[in-house]
Design a protein around this motif. Structure first.
Motif, PDB file in Angstrom:
ATOM      1  N   VAL A  75      76.077 146.974  18.478  1.00 49.79           N
ATOM      2  CA  VAL A  75      77.380 146.839  19.326  1.00 49.79           C
ATOM      3  C   VAL A  75      77.954 148.047  19.725  1.00 49.79           C
ATOM      4  CG1 VAL A  75      77.435 144.323  18.716  1.00 49.79           C
ATOM      5  CG2 VAL A  75      79.069 146.053  17.779  1.00 49.79           C
ATOM      6  N   HIS A  76      78.519 148.001  21.122  1.00 47.21           N
ATOM      7  CA  HIS A  76      79.232 149.090  21.709  1.00 47.21           C
ATOM      8  C   HIS A  76      80.543 148.749  22.129  1.00 47.21           C
ATOM      9  CE1 HIS A  76      74.915 149.359  22.083  1.00 47.21           C
ATOM     10  NE2 HIS A  76      75.227 150.672  21.889  1.00 47.21           N
ATOM     11  N   GLY A  77      81.616 149.249  21.626  1.00 56.19           N
ATOM     12  CA  GLY A  77      82.781 148.841  22.014  1.00 56.19           C
ATOM     13  C   GLY A  77      83.666 149.934  22.789  1.00 56.19           C
ATOM     14  N   ALA A  78      84.588 149.561  23.310  1.00 53.45           N
ATOM     15  CA  ALA A  78      85.756 150.427  23.950  1.00 53.45           C
ATOM     16  C   ALA A  78      86.914 149.701  24.315  1.00 53.45           C
ATOM     17  CB  ALA A  78      84.982 150.711  25.182  1.00 53.45           C
ATOM     18  N   CYS A  79      88.175 150.280  24.630  1.00 52.05           N
ATOM     19  CA  CYS A  79      89.453 149.852  24.732  1.00 52.05           C
ATOM     20  C   CYS A  79      89.317 149.691  26.330  1.00 52.05           C
ATOM     21  CB  CYS A  79      90.694 150.539  24.361  1.00 52.05           C
ATOM     22  SG  CYS A  79      90.506 152.160  25.123  1.00 52.05           S
ATOM     23  N   HIS A  80      90.264 148.854  26.868  1.00 50.66           N
ATOM     24  CA  HIS A  80      90.272 148.563  28.325  1.00 50.66           C
ATOM     25  C   HIS A  80      90.486 149.972  29.092  1.00 50.66           C
ATOM     26  CE1 HIS A  80      92.092 147.179  32.084  1.00 50.66           C
ATOM     27  NE2 HIS A  80      91.314 146.184  31.884  1.00 50.66           N
ATOM     28  N   CYS A  81      91.200 150.958  28.780  1.00 50.19           N
ATOM     29  CA  CYS A  81      91.180 152.152  29.627  1.00 50.19           C
ATOM     30  C   CYS A  81      89.938 153.089  29.469  1.00 50.19           C
ATOM     31  CB  CYS A  81      92.487 152.777  29.446  1.00 50.19           C
ATOM     32  SG  CYS A  81      92.397 153.826  27.796  1.00 50.19           S
TER      33      CYS A  81
END
Ligand SMILES: [Zn+2]
Ligand SMILES: [Zn+2]
Length: 135
Positions: free
Chosen positions: A4-10
């Motif tokens: 899986v690949h995650g990132a914050c909103h910005c």
């Protein structure tokens, strides 16, 4: 296990890991309600050996549970998005990834609801609430 690949909103903080979709959990505890500003939180554990921080440096908030157990909550210092949590250790066994930040989230429905004694009744089933596209 799937990647899986995650990132914050910005986008400052990004990371990847491997998870078992059967381990996606919906938490109804009061801490999760407050820390998300929402009705509940959905998370999935990634073994530490599979977790990799790709960009950014999350800020850490140590939350102490009613049980006295401290837990490290990581969030983006710029946009505030909660991205993961771990045991209060520099070599934790796994990272609890916040499913809402994962690119694959549509394919990761919760398999179990926990801390149901503090659940908000209205947050358990919103299928009866009138819904429209957009606001
Ligand atoms: Zn951010
Ligand atoms: Zn919780």
């Amino acid at each position: 296990m799937i990647k899986v690949h995650g990132a914050c909103h910005c986008g400052q903080v990004s990371y990847e890991g491997e998870i078992d979709p059967e381990k996606v959990t919906l938490c109804n505890c009061a801490d999760c309600q407050m820390l998300t500003g929402s009705g509940f939180r959905v998370s999935v554990p990634a073994p530490a050996a599979t977790y990799r921080l790709l960009t950014g440096k999350p800020k850490v908030y140590v939350k102490t549970a009613d049980s006295g157990t401290p837990r490290r909550h990581s969030f983006c210092p710029n946009c505030g998005t909660p991205v993961s949590a771990t045991a209060d250790s520099d070599s934790p066994p796994f990272y609890s990834l916040r499913v809402g930040c994962l690119r694959e989230r549509a394919q990761l429905p919760p398999r179990k609801r926990i801390w149901c004694q503090s659940a908000l009744d209205w947050a358990q089933d919103v299928s009866g609430v009138p819904g429209i596209a957009g606001q």
